[in-house]
Design a protein around this motif. Sequence first.
Motif, PDB file in Angstrom:
ATOM      1  N   SER A  21       0.836  -1.185   0.000  1.00  0.00           N
ATOM      2  CA  SER A  21       0.000   0.000   0.000  1.00  0.00           C
ATOM      3  C   SER A  21       0.879   1.246   0.000  1.00  0.00           C
ATOM      4  O   SER A  21       1.962   1.248   0.588  1.00  0.00           O
ATOM      5  N   ALA A  23       0.500   5.604   0.296  1.00  0.00           N
ATOM      6  CA  ALA A  23      -0.336   6.777   0.511  1.00  0.00           C
ATOM      7  C   ALA A  23       0.454   8.038   0.191  1.00  0.00           C
ATOM      8  O   ALA A  23       1.599   8.185   0.631  1.00  0.00           O
ATOM      9  N   THR A  77      -4.328   6.852  -2.595  1.00  0.00           N
ATOM     10  CA  THR A  77      -3.577   5.639  -2.288  1.00  0.00           C
ATOM     11  C   THR A  77      -3.500   4.744  -3.517  1.00  0.00           C
ATOM     12  O   THR A  77      -4.373   4.793  -4.396  1.00  0.00           O
TER      13      THR A  77
END
Length: 116
Positions: A21, A23, A77
């Motif tokens: 992930s 961001a 994201t």
Amino acid sequence: QVQVVESGGGLVKTGGSLRLSCAVSGSIFRLNAMGWYRRAPGRERELVAVISSGGSTNYADSVKGRFTISRDNAKNTVLLQMNSLKPEDTGVYYCNAEYLTGYFYWGQGTQVIVSS
């Protein structure tokens, strides 16, 4: 000030899965493409997958059919779902955020190790 922060790396066995992930925070005006790159031991950094603001994707041949990139524009994201991992997928994975101005920013990287 733009900040790019990755998470989700780790150690996994061959055939396993991981999800990375990333961001982006700070100035997100004119944020365009977001992508994942990796640097394998002894090799240069290479493109893994990229996704445009409109959702168009591009993958390295070596990960097609195994990795999926997606993004949430509302949250700024980008995710990289990695399945059927191989030892050659080992490396440091970097998130990249590219702006329409031509500037781009890198995260600090997250380590992925695939054991045989």
